[in-house]
Design a protein around this motif. Structure first.
Motif, PDB file in Angstrom:
ATOM      1  N   GLU A   1      31.044  28.559  43.934  1.00 41.78           N
ATOM      2  CA  GLU A   1      29.612  28.691  43.643  1.00 41.78           C
ATOM      3  C   GLU A   1      29.328  28.644  42.144  1.00 41.78           C
ATOM      4  O   GLU A   1      28.300  28.107  41.720  1.00 41.78           O
ATOM      5  CB  GLU A   1      29.036  29.962  44.287  1.00 41.78           C
ATOM      6  CG  GLU A   1      29.556  31.296  43.782  1.00 41.78           C
ATOM      7  CD  GLU A   1      30.903  31.706  44.376  1.00 41.78           C
ATOM      8  OE1 GLU A   1      31.516  30.900  45.099  1.00 41.78           O
ATOM      9  OE2 GLU A   1      31.343  32.842  44.090  1.00 41.78           O
TER      10      GLU A   1
ATOM     11  N   PHE B   1      28.292  28.480  49.435  1.00 41.10           N
ATOM     12  CA  PHE B   1      28.538  29.921  49.274  1.00 41.10           C
ATOM     13  C   PHE B   1      29.288  30.480  50.495  1.00 41.10           C
ATOM     14  O   PHE B   1      30.084  31.407  50.365  1.00 41.10           O
ATOM     15  CB  PHE B   1      27.224  30.693  49.122  1.00 41.10           C
ATOM     16  CG  PHE B   1      26.438  30.391  47.871  1.00 41.10           C
ATOM     17  CD1 PHE B   1      26.779  29.369  47.008  1.00 41.10           C
ATOM     18  CD2 PHE B   1      25.317  31.151  47.558  1.00 41.10           C
ATOM     19  CE1 PHE B   1      26.041  29.099  45.862  1.00 41.10           C
ATOM     20  CE2 PHE B   1      24.575  30.899  46.421  1.00 41.10           C
ATOM     21  CZ  PHE B   1      24.939  29.867  45.578  1.00 41.10           C
TER      22      PHE B   1
ATOM     23  N   ALA C   1      20.761  31.757  45.691  1.00 36.90           N
ATOM     24  CA  ALA C   1      20.662  30.292  45.701  1.00 36.90           C
ATOM     25  C   ALA C   1      19.264  29.804  45.336  1.00 36.90           C
ATOM     26  O   ALA C   1      19.015  28.597  45.327  1.00 36.90           O
ATOM     27  CB  ALA C   1      21.059  29.768  47.082  1.00 36.90           C
TER      28      ALA C   1
END
Lengths: 240, 240
Positions: A155, A199, A221
């Motif tokens: 991520e 993720f 996000a």
């Protein structure tokens, strides 16, 4: 302008940092917390490597003026005011407050790259503003994903890849990419329509789900919720 | 079976290697040379870090029995028999010969990972056979792209990504990927229909083009030309 990114979170060679803008990224969740807290009005954040340092630092300031936040093994730290979920860092709690933050990877990362010319906290929340700031600086850029206990973090690298992608699209001047930067940009392009999918693949994402923080994945996000670019200077993070 | 890959060529922590199969990859061009030379009948290859070591080692063996090969700054080394283009390593020259090889990144890499349980030389030439060997070993796997003077190399990482992709497709048992392994696999998937496109983007690919070795890029992108899997043991690379 050259853009480099590091895939491991081992300390980068100082030559890679001098005269560069350095962007520290820890999506799950330290830099997401930092950007979120500052956008909610926290006055400044002191990132520290250890819990002991955090307690020591807290003693220096009057009670009520400072708050302790962070995690170890993704869990809240006994005696701390706040954990490491950005959603906890809302204006009602943090406005005007000085925060002392210690997390496993992210807060340590700021000190690792402290020889950079200008050190920014990056996250999806402020990615557009960080890209703009990098372009305005007109310096070479070093992106430092703070990783997952020394390992590559999907991520963080992905967010670095999005930053590279934005800079290339916004930039007018010639931009040179290292092989690592190309790799990060390609990673971003693979997941750009579904960051949360990445993720869920990531080691640290899975760990947060197991520990009951699945909601934080979608929360972290979110893209461009603020134009704030926190800067780390002399041990303290402040809004620009 | 866990698969990890390192994006930087800094020495990996010994814990990452013990009891693992380690695959060293230097597509442009050391492991391409090694696999090619062995497939053309070279009896063994001694990979060394420095030119001085190579000359010293050559003195140990009778003249005519051993050949010196390698490069510095992609150029041939004065006094050496062969450079670092796989196309030079044909049966007419190398069959039955012992080769002493020294290159900027790849030959050094074998020594860096020498604490691995079994150390293989991987390239696109033998990627299917390497994948098969990794599956048969039933051990965790550490992929070590030897990189570009300490930096991430797109072509090496891509080859690591293809190895991961093949193992997952061939494997029946459960395979666990690190974030770095997912990243490498995604890189491979992006370029799988045109490896040479990636070689042209890569820093080292561009350098080889500038130095007149553009043909080597397409040559080193050939897949599964041999089923030979060279193994590095006690300082020497031999066919399995």
């Amino acid at each position: 302008m050259q853009i480099d990114i590091q895939f491991l979170s081992s300390p980068p060679h100082p030559n890679l940092l001098s005269d560069r803008v350095v962007v520290v990224i820890d999506i799950l969740r330290a830099t997401s917390v930092i950007v979120h807290a500052m956008s909610q009005g926290a006055s400044e954040i002191i990132p520290l490597a250890t819990v002991e340092e955090a307690f020591q630092m807290a003693k220096v300031f009057p009670r009520g003026f400072v708050m302790l936040g962070g995690e170890r093994e993704s869990k809240n730290i006994p005696g701390f005011d706040l954990g490491n979920s950005p959603k906890e860092y809302v204006a009602e709690r943090v406005k005007g407050k000085k925060l002392i933050l210690t997390t496993t990877n992210g807060t340590r990362a700021f000190h690792v790259v402290s020889s950079g010319k200008e050190i920014l906290a990056g996250s999806f929340f402020n990615i557009g503003a960080v890209a703009q700031r990098c372009l305005e600086s007109n310096r070479d850029l070093f992106i430092f994903p703070s990783g997952d206990e020394g390992n590559c973090s999907l991520e963080d690298t992905l967010c670095g890849g999005m930053l590279i992608d934005l800079i290339i699209k916004k930039g007018e001047r010639s931009i040179s990419l290292t092989d690592a930067s190309y790799s990060a940009q390609i990673l971003y392009q693979r997941f750009k329509d579904n960051l949360v999918e990445a993720f869920h693949l990531s080691h640290h994402g899975k760990e947060l789900i197991n520990r009951g923080f699945e909601d934080d994945l979608a929360y972290c996000a979110q893209i461009d919720t603020t134009s704030l670019v926190p800067i780390f200077r002399e041990g303290v993070i402040r809004a620009k």
